[in-house]
Scaffold this active site. Structure first.
Site, PDB file in Angstrom:
ATOM      1  CG  ASN A   9      46.805  49.037  40.710  1.00  0.00           C
ATOM      2  OD1 ASN A   9      47.782  49.482  40.906  1.00  0.00           O
ATOM      3  ND2 ASN A   9      46.330  48.033  41.028  1.00  0.00           N
ATOM      4  CE  LYS A  11      47.359  45.372  38.499  1.00  0.00           C
ATOM      5  NZ  LYS A  11      46.881  44.117  38.325  1.00  0.00           N
ATOM      6  CG  HIS A  93      44.739  44.661  43.914  1.00  0.00           C
ATOM      7  ND1 HIS A  93      45.528  43.583  43.393  1.00  0.00           N
ATOM      8  CD2 HIS A  93      44.468  45.495  42.943  1.00  0.00           C
ATOM      9  CE1 HIS A  93      45.285  43.419  41.990  1.00  0.00           C
ATOM     10  NE2 HIS A  93      44.779  44.512  41.687  1.00  0.00           N
ATOM     11  CD  GLU A  95      48.050  42.282  41.338  1.00  0.00           C
ATOM     12  OE1 GLU A  95      48.408  43.147  41.406  1.00  0.00           O
ATOM     13  OE2 GLU A  95      47.478  41.867  40.095  1.00  0.00           O
ATOM     14  CD  GLU A 163      40.765  44.975  40.531  1.00  0.00           C
ATOM     15  OE1 GLU A 163      40.965  45.779  39.633  1.00  0.00           O
ATOM     16  OE2 GLU A 163      41.545  44.878  41.585  1.00  0.00           O
ATOM     17  N   GLY A 169      44.525  41.111  34.351  1.00  0.00           N
ATOM     18  CA  GLY A 169      45.643  40.862  33.475  1.00  0.00           C
ATOM     19  C   GLY A 169      45.595  39.646  32.633  1.00  0.00           C
ATOM     20  CB  SER A 209      41.037  42.312  31.000  1.00  0.00           C
ATOM     21  OG  SER A 209      42.185  41.263  31.786  1.00  0.00           O
TER      22      SER A 209
HETATM   23  P1  PGA Z   1      44.154  44.763  34.671  1.00  0.00           P
HETATM   24  O1  PGA Z   1      44.416  45.069  36.407  1.00  0.00           O
HETATM   25  O2  PGA Z   1      43.306  46.097  34.295  1.00  0.00           O
HETATM   26  O3  PGA Z   1      45.564  44.963  34.206  1.00  0.00           O
HETATM   27  O4  PGA Z   1      43.463  43.764  34.318  1.00  0.00           O
HETATM   28  C1  PGA Z   1      43.300  45.552  37.109  1.00  0.00           C
HETATM   29  C2  PGA Z   1      43.823  45.386  38.616  1.00  0.00           C
HETATM   30  O5  PGA Z   1      44.220  44.484  39.132  1.00  0.00           O
HETATM   31  O6  PGA Z   1      43.711  46.551  39.272  1.00  0.00           O
END
Ligand code: PGA
Length: 248
Positions: A9, A11, A93, A95, A163, A169, A209
């Protein structure tokens, strides 16, 4: 048997220059031992999909509108994603839920839009740190799952991604026991709702992460069928190492 999935992803990251990383990934992984997906920003989707044409790597979107077309400035429909070369779309997601107020009902409607267009929906669920601290993780994840997954979900049209928001992140990862508890719970919830055969066909990804250093142990957890990878999917070397760990 569920085939593992390494899903990247990107983003809101990446311009055309970043397609060099995708080019390197494609070249280094002509026949990966797991399914591989890259979800670039919408501006790069068509270029990325062209680059992946005829390879083992698929492309997907990061969101879609519920309607196929119309007066919705700035939005993109599932049909448009397909037209640009997408096979998957990430929906719900955290976000999107946080930045755009997406509710379970909205995610459910988007999943149905994705199916209408022929996309596989990757439906994301996960608790906040406060919810985990309050002991509400399974309650929160259960409610999101029930509210975001329409009737008719199966292993061909849906992937579920767990998640934990506090792990996204941050470099913080749940213990394998914590991951196992939630993934087992999701499998059980899917079994209750859709029956064992359908539930067993649905892939469950862990996200938050994931990196080359922890992918092998995370994938060793029962009911973890792959990863949804943010930061570590931007570099071919890192994502390639995760693909290798998931292929082992
Ligand atoms: P990350 O994001 O691997 O940077 O923690 C995962 C995600 O939000 O899909």
């Amino acid at each position: 048997m569920r085939r593992r999935l390494a899903a990247g992803n990107w983003k809101m990251n990446g311009t055309r220059a970043n397609l060099d990383e995708l080019r390197a990934l494609v070249q280094a992984h002509p026949s990966p031992g797991c399914d591989v997906l890259i979800c670039p920003p919408a501006t790069l989707l068509e270029r990325a999909a062209r680059l992946c044409e005829g390879t083992a790597i698929s492309c997907g979107g990061q969101d879609c509108h519920t309607e196929p077309k119309g007066a919705h400035t700035g939005d993109i429909s599932a049909e448009m994603l397909v037209d640009a070369g997408a096979e998957y779309v990430i929906l719900g997601h955290s976000e999107r839920r946080a930045d755009h107020g997406e509710t379970d009902d909205m995610v459910d409607a988007k999943v149905q839009a994705a199916w209408r267009a022929g996309l596989v929906a990757i439906v994301c669920v996960g608790e906040s740190e406060a919810q985990r601290d309050a002991g509400d993780t399974l309650k929160v994840v259960g409610a999101q799952l029930a509210g975001s997954l329409p009737e008719g979900a199966d292993g061909d049209n849906v992937v579920v991604a767990y998640e934990p928001i506090w792990a996204i992140g941050t470099g913080r990862v749940p213990t394998l026991g914590e991951i196992s508890e939630v993934h087992d719970f999701i499998r059980a919830e899917l079994t209750d709702r859709f029956g064992p055969e359908t539930a067993d066909s649905i892939r469950l990804l862990y996200g938050g992460s994931m990196n080359p250093g922890n992918a092998a142990e995370i994938i060793s957890v029962a009911n973890v069928d792959g990863g949804l990878v943010g930061g570590a999917s931007l570099k071919a070397a890192d994502f390639g190492a995760i693909i290798d760990a998931l292929s082992a």
